[in-house]
Design an enzyme around this catalytic site. Structure first.
Site, PDB file in Angstrom:
ATOM      1  CE  LYS A   1      -4.365   2.124   2.643  1.00  0.00           C
ATOM      2  NZ  LYS A   1      -5.016   1.490   3.602  1.00  0.00           N
TER       3      LYS A   1
ATOM      4  CB  SER B   1      -7.817   3.079   2.825  1.00  0.00           C
ATOM      5  OG  SER B   1      -7.275   2.208   4.076  1.00  0.00           O
TER       6      SER B   1
ATOM      7  CB  SER C   1      -8.678   0.587   5.569  1.00  0.00           C
ATOM      8  OG  SER C   1      -9.341   1.662   5.651  1.00  0.00           O
TER       9      SER C   1
END
Ligand SMILES: [Mg+2]
Ligand SMILES: [Zn+2]
Lengths: 497, 96, 487
Positions: C79, C154, C178
């Site tokens: 990420k 996310s 997330s």
């Protein structure tokens, strides 16, 4: 107009750790080499996290003990939020509602009156220092420069109650605080380098119709010399008393004002606030965990404390019989000097004699050589041994000085000196006092028999004892060293019998 | 309800330059969210200690040891403006 | 061999036996990524050169018989809020579009030490604020099962990458769901460990007391293997917990006898999609059939979790994101009047709408006169929420329920309704507030063919139980073997 100045100080002290408060960057003053003591943590880079320096907390707690502050078993970290280019995270890690220490005091003596006063402390807390902004002063509006070497240096904030009543007291408080912090070796308190900085909150209580009316509080920021503190506070007192006479503004009627101090022009000036609306939005720093300290850990720290300046002054006066002035001179020289004094006086057993030698002979040598006591070549034990012989009556003060000079000559030649060196100097130079009464008696007889002394001998015999002086001198000279008191007694006994 | 002044004050504290339209929109959305979080008024929290940390950790220390800092070029490598030694910012006015 | 169709276990075995090289594996995934073009759009940066260099080094070490790390040669999608030295780390924000960290996050170092191959930096909602990856300022990421839908967020990029077989493993961060929510939306396994289990050093903070790094894989085994690599004490993160890391993958196949499963009634409340309800209940029946003791339990403060979460998360975020002021790094506006204006203009230009909204809420919640009512109050309710969990975990080993009330929603569907978007996190948020571990595992499909996830939660540091329970279910089903048919 009658008024009382009301003054409180906020003092920021950088701690003598090797590394910064929350990262491993070196903690030392390095203004010529900007932005080299920086890492992801103190640059506030995205993703970096603080981890607390154990030593910074230990030094803080030690300081709190010396300042008679109460220590908290539980303390925590909070974020104080404001924007400034020298604060890269846009918050300062500080302590808000649960500082590590609270409620203490420092005792100071006012030189002008000799009055002993106590300044109470509200709290001391630990926080990180900001970096440094360097402004373009040409007036051409060039960019400001930001150096983050100092960012994250451990900083102790010490806040007094508004107990201070004069600019003199403010200065003396700060001097005493610095002396104390240096004694316990938590800070070098170098004001030029900014490791001791001070803000002063000043207002007046004006007496009117039997009522004390407080005037608005003004905070004077960033005072970085003792003279500056004294002068700025004095200036504010005068300025505020004039202001009162013209505008009659009371506390609360105008917002708190922040002023700067212009040392060159000797005046304070209005400063624009950092935050248009100051709201620090303190909250517990979620990146740091609470700190819990046990009584055993406090005891360990307490054991590392030395005898503090105020305690030493009192002891020197009460136990060693020094004058208040001499005690002050010795203590104010700093911890090493006072420790040296303690060792010498313990060895020789006479504080006054030690004080005389240290404030005169030793101090003169230090001044001439431009050195500190730590670099002085005669060890305390050796000087103590010299003084001990004087105190015991083994040698005269004059002989003591000869030994002292000879010791210095030897150390200047790169030799180490010891108690044995003292023995050999006394023996070689024949500085020891004559103990053999037969020899002393023979010497006295020679002097009495000398024709040139006939008049003096006659005077003594007829009861004019003051005439004995020159005779003692001659005997002493012949003997190289003797106890003048007993020589005097022996001459009188001989002539009167 | 938050007044436009309230919202502007928050924007100032947040250092966010918002247009009038943005202020109005944010204001509406904040009102909606504050209405929603008012549900917490139902909860009796007397005698509840606030929970700032969920991890049961205390006394996380590092020893007082110096570690290598970054070379200056790396410290300045992401700076929007620098002279190679310092971070540069528009003039900071300290005196009024 | 069908490299990109293989599990992590199969890939490791194949590389160890020498039937494929690490370079073959990395190249196969790089080919998939370039074939995808922007259909899924999982990556913000593809680290082709760096990845091949590491893969080559792994092959070289293997040929010399040198010891290799646990993930040797396995590509990982990281990420883009996790710092990678010398490799752009943007948080999908204009603010950090050009930010190249001069240091590695702890987990980055752990991956490199394990000889993993960082294949690219995955898209996310800007600063991890969002539930759909639509808040990325830099790219749109689509759901591999239906490209009109969001991948969740996310960590949408990491989840979509694993689901679309653009990487066998993904690293994400989970502040309010997330990892678990996009895992659920994309039909993969997503694990959020206990708070403190994985160091946050180098994870660009959203909300420090809630953020936790975790793993994505197509199966529980992969997720466990990756967690072993990421987890462990790090003295650069004060909140990192000093406890040994169990060998999760070694115990994974051991079934749990007498497993006690609690079904959280509040997670099946109003607003739950019928397909989700059916699938998750069926999944719980699988536990019954395996002899688990299933009971209904209650977490009475669940109702307050979303409000509590948004106050705490936004308060912390408002502070964590204050550092982006255009002075030391990040975006600086070109036009401004003075320094204060430079700050405000830079931040206004650099942040997207959702980030600004949350900063505003956070500043407000912490501001003078309001902080007791909002911030402090939320900390107190947080304790009550944690207490609920402590109580139920006295009687059950794991909690089971839906990861999300619905399958993936369509791109643009909730963008203008932040509150509704926030409410979609209702089932995942409590675990962050309580700091407990949770996992989402594939548990079926909706009538529209979208994946449905089941969430399992366990007591703090009970990841081993959590993973074994997840694997028990996975062994009985084959949802995790389904692959989206792309293009
Ligand atoms: Mg301060
Ligand atoms: Zn540093």
């Amino acid at each position: 107009m009658e008024f009382t100045p009301i003054i409180g100080l906020e003092v920021h002290v950088q701690l003598l750790t090797k590394s910064k408060l929350f990262c491993g960057c070196a903690n030392f003053f390095n203004p010529d080499n900007p932005n080299v003591q920086t890492c992801p943590v103190c640059l506030g880079l995205p993703g970096s996290l603080p981890v607390m320096n154990r030593e910074a907390l230990r030094l803080s707690q030690k300081t709190a003990m010396a300042l008679n502050l109460n220590l908290a078993h539980f303390t925590k970290w909070d974020r104080k939020q404001y924007y400034y280019p020298d604060l890269p995270k846009a918050y300062q890690i500080s302590q808000f509602d649960l500082p590590f220490s609270y409620d203490g005091w420092v005792e100071v003596v006012l030189p002008s009156t000799g009055e002993v006063t106590r300044v109470r402390l509200i709290r001391a807390h630990l926080e990180e220092d900001a970096g440094k902004n360097i402004h373009d002063e040409s007036g051409r509006g060039a960019d400001s420069k930001v150096d983050l070497n100092r960012t994250g240096t451990p900083l102790l904030e010490i806040v007094t109650e508004p107990d201070i009543r004069s600019s003199e007291q403010a200065r003396v408080f700060l001097e005493e605080l610095r002396l104390l912090l240096r004694y316990i070796e938590v800070s070098d308190c170098n004001m030029q380098e900014g490791s001791l900085r001070c803000d002063a909150n000043v207002n007046l209580h004006v007496q009117e119709n039997g009522e004390a009316i407080p005037t608005p509080i003004v905070e004077v920021k960033n005072l970085n010399s003792f003279r500056g503190v004294e002068a700025a506070v004095e200036y504010e007192i005068k300025r505020q008393s004039k202001a009162w006479q013209t505008d009659h503004k009371r506390l609360g009627e105008v917002p708190k004002e922040t002023r700067g101090w212009d040392a060159e022009r000797g005046l304070t000036f209005a400063q624009r606030g950092k935050e248009d609306a100051a709201d620090y939005r303190y909250f517990p720093d979620p990146d740091l965990v609470p700190v819990i300290t046990t009584d055993e850990q406090f005891d360990e720290i307490r054991a590392t404390l030395c005898v503090l300046p105020a305690t030493r002054r009192t002891r020197y006066v009460k136990e060693l019989g020094l004058s208040v002035y001499d005690a002050g001179v010795i203590v104010d020289q700093g911890r090493e000097f006072a420790d040296y004094f303690d060792e010498v006086s313990t060895v020789c057993g006479d504080g006054k004699q030690t004080a005389n030698w240290l404030t005169q002979d030793v101090q003169r040598e230090l001044n001439e050589r431009k050195i500190q006591i730590g670099e002085f070549a005669i060890p305390a034990a050796v000087l103590g041994s010299v003084l001990q012989r004087i105190v015991n009556g083994d040698i005269t003060i004059k002989s003591g000085r000869d030994v002292f000079t000879e010791l210095l000559t030897r150390t200047d030649d790169g030799k180490n000196v010891s108690v044995e060196s003292v023995d050999s100097i006394i023996a070689n130079k024949g500085l020891g006092k004559e103990q053999d009464t037969g020899k002393i008696d023979a010497a006295i007889q020679t002097v009495i028999d000398n024709e040139r002394n006939a008049k003096a001998v006659e005077d003594v015999r007829s009861g004019k004892h003051q005439a004995v002086g020159p005779l003692i001198g001659q005997v002493m000279r012949d003997l190289k060293g003797a106890d003048p008191g007993s020589v005097r007694q022996m001459i009188i006994d001989k002539l009167m019998s | 309800m938050l007044s436009p002044e309230d919202v502007q004050k928050v924007a100032t504290l947040a250092r966010l330059k918002l247009s009038t339209e943005e202020l109005q929109q944010v204001s509406r959305q904040l009102d909606g969210i504050l209405d929603y979080v008012a549900v917490l008024n139902e909860v009796d929290v007397s005698n509840v200690e606030p929970m700032a940390h969920v991890a049961d950790v205390a006394n996380a220390f590092r020893e007082d040891e110096v570690r290598a800092s970054l070379p200056r070029e790396e410290s300045l490598s992401n700076a929007p403006k620098t002279d190679g030694k310092y971070f540069l910012v528009p003039q900071i006015l300290e005196t009024a | 061999m069908d490299i990109t169709g293989s599990t992590t276990g199969q890939l490791l075995k194949a590389m160890q036996s020498g039937s494929v090289s690490a370079v073959d594996v990395t190249q196969a995934y790089l080919d998939e990524i370039s074939a995808d073009g922007e259909t899924i759009g999982a990556f913000l940066t593809v680290n082709s050169e760096g990845a091949l260099a590491v893969a080559t080094e792994v092959d070289r070490k293997r040929s010399r018989g040198e010891p290799l790390g646990r993930l040797a040669g396995l590509p990982v999608a990281v990420k883009d809020n996790i710092c990678t030295k010398g490799l752009a780390t943007t948080c999908a924000s204009r603010m950090l579009e050009n930010f190249v960290p001069p240091y590695d996050a702890h987990v980055t170092t752990q991956l490199l030490n394990a000889d993993a191959v960082i294949i690219g930096k995955a898209n996310l909602d800007e600063f991890a604020m969002g539930s759909s990856t639509e808040n990325s300022a830099l790219k749109v990421t689509r759901n591999p099962w239906d490209t009109d839908c969001t991948p969740g967020g996310s960590s949408g990029g990491s989840a979509a990458a694993v689901a679309a077989r653009l990487a066998p493993l993904g690293v994400g961060s989970d502040t309010g769901g997330s990892i678990r929510q996009p895992a659920s939306f994309c039909g993969v396994v997503g694990l959020k460990p206990t708070y403190g289990r994985v160091s946050r050093y180098g994870l660009i903070a959203f909300a420090s007391s809630l953020d936790q790094i975790g793993s994505f894989a197509t199966d529980v085994t992969g997720a466990a293997l990756l967690l072993e690599t990421l987890a462990g004490h790090d003295n650069r993160d004060s909140t990192s917990v000093d406890r040994p890391v169990p060998n999760y993958s070694a115990t994974l196949e051991q079934p749990l006898t007498g497993l006690r499963v609690g079904v959280v009634s509040e997670f099946f409340g109003e607003g739950i999609d019928a397909d989700v309800d059916t699938s998750v209940k069926a999944a719980i029946d699988v536990y019954r059939s395996l002899g688990a003791e299933v009971s209904e339990v209650s977490l009475p403060h669940t109702k307050y979790a979303v409000a509590t979460y948004y106050l705490i998360a936004c308060s912390e975020a408002s502070s964590n994101l204050a550092r982006y002021d255009g002075v030391h790094y990040g975006h600086r506006a070109e036009q401004f009047e003075n320094m204060i204006d430079m700050y405000a203009a830079s931040r206004a230009e650099g942040f997207g709408a959702e980030v600004k909204r949350r900063i505003m809420l956070g500043v407000f919640a912490l501001s003078e006169g309001y902080s007791d009512q909002y911030y402090l109050k939320s900390l107190k309710v947080r304790r009550l929420i944690r207490n609920d969990f402590d109580l139920v975990f006295e009687n059950v080993d794991v909690l089971a329920g839906p990861t999300c009330p619905t399958p993936a929603f369509r791109i643009g569907e909730l963008v203008d309704d932040p509150l509704k978007m926030y409410l979609s996190d209702i089932c995942t948020i409590s675990a962050n507030l309580a700091g407990i571990p949770g996992v989402s595992i594939p548990a079926g499909f909706s009538s529209d063919g979208l994946p449905i996830g089941m969430q399992l939660l366990a007591a703090p540091f009970e990841e081993e139980t959590l993973l074994r329970a997840a694997r028990m279910y996975e062994r009985e089903t084959d949802w995790h073997r389904k692959r989206p048919s792309l293009g």
